[in-house]
Write a protein that holds these residues in place. Structure first.
Motif, PDB file in Angstrom:
ATOM      1  N   PRO A 104     -17.178   0.772 -12.073  1.00  0.00           N
ATOM      2  CA  PRO A 104     -18.606   0.765 -12.429  1.00  0.00           C
ATOM      3  C   PRO A 104     -18.882   1.400 -13.787  1.00  0.00           C
ATOM      4  CG  PRO A 104     -18.324   1.515 -10.171  1.00  0.00           C
ATOM      5  CD  PRO A 104     -16.966   1.446 -10.771  1.00  0.00           C
ATOM      6  N   PHE A 105     -18.123   2.458 -14.128  1.00  0.00           N
ATOM      7  CA  PHE A 105     -18.333   3.108 -15.426  1.00  0.00           C
ATOM      8  C   PHE A 105     -17.960   2.169 -16.571  1.00  0.00           C
ATOM      9  CE2 PHE A 105     -17.546   7.200 -12.962  1.00  0.00           C
ATOM     10  CZ  PHE A 105     -18.883   7.542 -12.928  1.00  0.00           C
ATOM     11  N   ILE A 106     -16.840   1.436 -16.403  1.00  0.00           N
ATOM     12  CA  ILE A 106     -16.418   0.507 -17.459  1.00  0.00           C
ATOM     13  C   ILE A 106     -17.441  -0.624 -17.598  1.00  0.00           C
ATOM     14  CG2 ILE A 106     -14.681  -1.223 -18.067  1.00  0.00           C
ATOM     15  CD1 ILE A 106     -12.563   0.641 -16.976  1.00  0.00           C
ATOM     16  N   ILE A 107     -17.910  -1.161 -16.449  1.00  0.00           N
ATOM     17  CA  ILE A 107     -18.922  -2.234 -16.486  1.00  0.00           C
ATOM     18  C   ILE A 107     -20.187  -1.731 -17.182  1.00  0.00           C
ATOM     19  CG2 ILE A 107     -20.459  -3.635 -15.034  1.00  0.00           C
ATOM     20  CD1 ILE A 107     -18.158  -3.848 -13.013  1.00  0.00           C
ATOM     21  N   LEU A 108     -20.582  -0.499 -16.871  1.00  0.00           N
ATOM     22  CA  LEU A 108     -21.776   0.088 -17.473  1.00  0.00           C
ATOM     23  C   LEU A 108     -21.589   0.278 -18.980  1.00  0.00           C
ATOM     24  CD1 LEU A 108     -24.429   0.989 -16.226  1.00  0.00           C
ATOM     25  CD2 LEU A 108     -23.564   3.312 -16.112  1.00  0.00           C
ATOM     26  N   ALA A 109     -20.403   0.754 -19.382  1.00  0.00           N
ATOM     27  CA  ALA A 109     -20.140   0.981 -20.809  1.00  0.00           C
ATOM     28  C   ALA A 109     -20.185  -0.332 -21.595  1.00  0.00           C
ATOM     29  CB  ALA A 109     -18.774   1.642 -20.985  1.00  0.00           C
TER      30      ALA A 109
END
Length: 459
Positions: A104-109
Motif C-alpha cells: 500500500p505504501f508503494i502504491i500510495l507513493a
C-alpha cells in the motif's frame, strides 16, 4: 484506486486466518488476482489523470510502475516459499504480512498528487524493508546492511523534508498538478539551487547515483530473495520516479546541478559495469548491474526531454523485471549449492538444463538484445543523451559494451565449464520455479508488442 488498495490490505487477515496448509496457496492466488485487476491502469487515456481525487491520481508516468508493483507481490511470495518451508507458522505469517505492508505504501507513493503524502509513503517503505533484511537475511552482516540502508536513506531525506516545507511556504500548495501549472520563479540564486539539490538528493540516494550507492550491494547481498526483488524492482524505481516527478515541475535544471549529476551517473554506469567484471559474489554482481542501469535513468531524467523521459520510464520497467528475474535465478542456485561464490557454483548446465534456458533468457534481456524493451529503452536514452551532448556516446557506448561483457561472464561462469567435484547431488528444478521465471519473462516479451503502454510520456 481503493479497489486495489483494499484487497491488498485484506491480504493481512487472509494471511493470519488461513490454515497452515493453505497459507501460500491463498496469499499467492489472492495477490495474483490483485495483479491481474491492476492491469486496467495501463489502458491509455485522453486525460492527464485517471481516477483523480483530492489525494491521488494516476497518469502515464505512474501507471506502469503501479502495475509493476502489484505484479511483483505474488512473485515475491512465490520465490520465498522454499527458504521459509521449515520455519514455524508465526514466522511465515509475519513474513507475508511484512511483504504485504510494503505494497500500500508503494502504491500510495506512485499515485499520490500531494507532495507531503508522497514523502510520507516514500519514507514508510523503509520500515518493512528493514524488517525483511534484518530478520530474514542470510549472514550475520545483515544488521550492518540494515544500518547502512537506514542511515543513507534518512540522512538524505531530511533535506527533502525541509525543501518540501520551504516549497509550501513559497508556493502555498504542494499539489503536483498545481505546482506543474505554477512554476517557481526562475532565479539562479544559491538558495534556489540548494532547494533544488535538496529536492533531488533523497531520490539520488534511493535510485542510487554512483557515489551514493554504497548501501545497495550490502543490502542486496544480505537480504532474503523477496527483499532483493523488492529493492531491485520497486524501491530503486521510487528514486527514478521521484527524480522524474520533481524535475517535471522544477524550472529547467540549472547547469550547476545537471552537469555533475549527469557526469556522475554516466561515469557510474561505466565504473559499476567494470566492478561487475571483478565480482566473485553472484548477488553482488547483479546488485552492481542495477547501479549501472539506474545511472542511465538518472542521466535521462535530468535532461528532461520527451525522448529521455520515455527511455527512462521503459528502462525502469524492463530493469525491474530483468533484475528481479536474475535475483530469483541466483536464489535457485543458492538454495541448491548453499553458496553464491561464482567459482563454487559453476558448470550447472548439465545438472539443471531447464534452468540454463532461463539463465540465457535473463542474460539476453540484461544485455539488451532485440526484441526486448531493454534495447528500445537504451537506444532511446543514448539518442537523447547524444542529442544533448555528442561526446556522451563514448561513455554510453562503453557502458553498453561492458554490460554485455559482464552478463556474458556471469552466464558462462554459472552454466558452462566443469562442474566442481563437491557438487554430488542436486535437487532438480520444480514447477514453482519455472512458473516464477515465466511470470517474469512473459511481460518483458509481450511489452515490446505495445511499448506505448509503458512509455510514460506525461500529458
Amino acid at each position: 484506486m481503493l479497489k486495489i488498495i483494499i484487497p491488498t490490505i485484506m491480504l493481512l487477515p487472509l494471511t493470519l486466518l488461513s490454515p497452515p496448509k493453505f497459507i501460500w496457496t491463498n496469499t499467492t492466488t489472492h495477490s495474483l488476482l490483485i495483479a491481474t485487476l491492476s492491469l486496467h491502469w495501463l489502458a491509455p487515456t485522453y486525460f492527464p489523470y485517471k481516477d483523480l481525487n483530492h489525494w491521488s491520481g494516476i497518469d502515464q508516468l505512474s501507471s506502469p510502475l503501479l502495475v509493476l508493483s502489484c505484479w511483483l507481490l505474488p512473485l515475491m511470495i512465490l520465490a520465498s516459499q522454499n527458504h521459509l518451508q521449515h520455519e514455524p507458522l508465526p514466522r511465515k505469517q509475519i513474513f507475508i504480512t511484512t511483504l504485504t505492508m510494503v505494497q500500500p505504501f508503494i502504491i500510495l507513493a506512485f499515485s499520490t498528487t500531494e507532495l507531503m503524502l508522497f514523502y510520507i509513503a516514500f519514507e514508510a517503505t523503509l520500515i518493512p524493508t528493514l524488517i525483511l533484511i534484518t530478520r530474514w537475511g542470510n549472514q550475520p552482516e545483515r544488521l550492518s546492511a540494515g544500518i547502512y540502508l537506514l542511515f543513507y536513506t534518512l540522512i538524505s531525506s531530511l533535506p527533502l523534508l525541509v525543501a518540501i516545507l520551504h516549497l509550501h511556504g513559497q508556493m502555498g500548495t504542494l499539489n503536483l498538478p498545481m505546482l506543474k501549472l505554477t512554476h517557481p520563479t526562475l532565479t539562479n540564486s544559491w538558495a534556489n539551487l540548494m532547494c533544488n539539490l535538496a529536492l533531488l538528493l533523497a531520490f539520488m540516494v534511493k535510485a542510487p547515483l554512483y557515489g551514493l550507492h554504497l548501501w545497495l550491494p550490502k543490502a542486496h547481498v544480505e537480504a532474503p530473495i523477496a527483499g532483493s526483488m523488492l529493492l531491485a524492482a520497486l524501491l530503486l524505481k521510487l528514486g527514478g520516479y521521484g527524480i522524474m516527478r520533481i524535475t517535471l515541475f522544477m524550472a529547467p535544471v540549472s547547469d550547476y546541478l545537471s552537469y555533475p549529476f549527469i557526469t556522475l551517473a554516466l561515469w557510474g554506469a561505466l565504473m559499476t559495469s567494470s566492478i561487475c567484471l571483478r565480482q566473485t559474489d553472484l548477488k553482488s554482481l547483479i546488485a552492481y548491474s542495477s547501479v549501472s542501469h539506474m545511472g542511465l535513468v538518472i542521466a535521462a531524467a535530468i535532461i528532461q526531454t520527451h525522448w529521455a523521459l520515455t527511455g527512462a520510464m521503459i528502462l525502469m520497467i524492463s530493469h525491474g523485471l530483468t533484475s528481479s528475474m536474475l535475483f530469483c535465478l541466483a536464489n535457485t542456485n543458492y538454495e541448491r549449492m548453499h553458496s553464491r561464490i561464482l567459482i563454487l557454483t559453476r558448470g550447472l548446465q548439465p545438472i539443471l538444463p531447464l534452468m540454463a534456458i532461463w539463465w540465457l533468457l535473463a542474460s539476453l534481456t540484461n544485455m539488451a538484445l532485440p526484441p526486448t524493451t531493454n534495447l528500445m529503452a537504451e537506444l532511446t536514452i543514448m539518442t537523447a543523451l547524444f542529442n544533448w551532448s555528442p561526446p556522451t556516446i563514448i561513455l554510453t557506448g562503453m557502458a553498453s559494451f561492458l554490460t554485455a561483457s559482464y552478463t556474458l561472464f556471469m552466464f558462462l561462469t554459472t552454466q558452462r565449464g566443469t562442474t566442481p567435484p563437491h557438487i554430488t547431488s542436486t535437487p532438480t528444478s520444480n514447477t514453482r520455479e519455472h512458473l516464477l521465471m515465466t511470470l517474469h519473462i512473459t511481460p518483458l516479451l509481450l511489452l515490446i508488442l505495445k511499448p506505448e503502454l509503458i512509455s510514460g510520456i506525461p500529458s
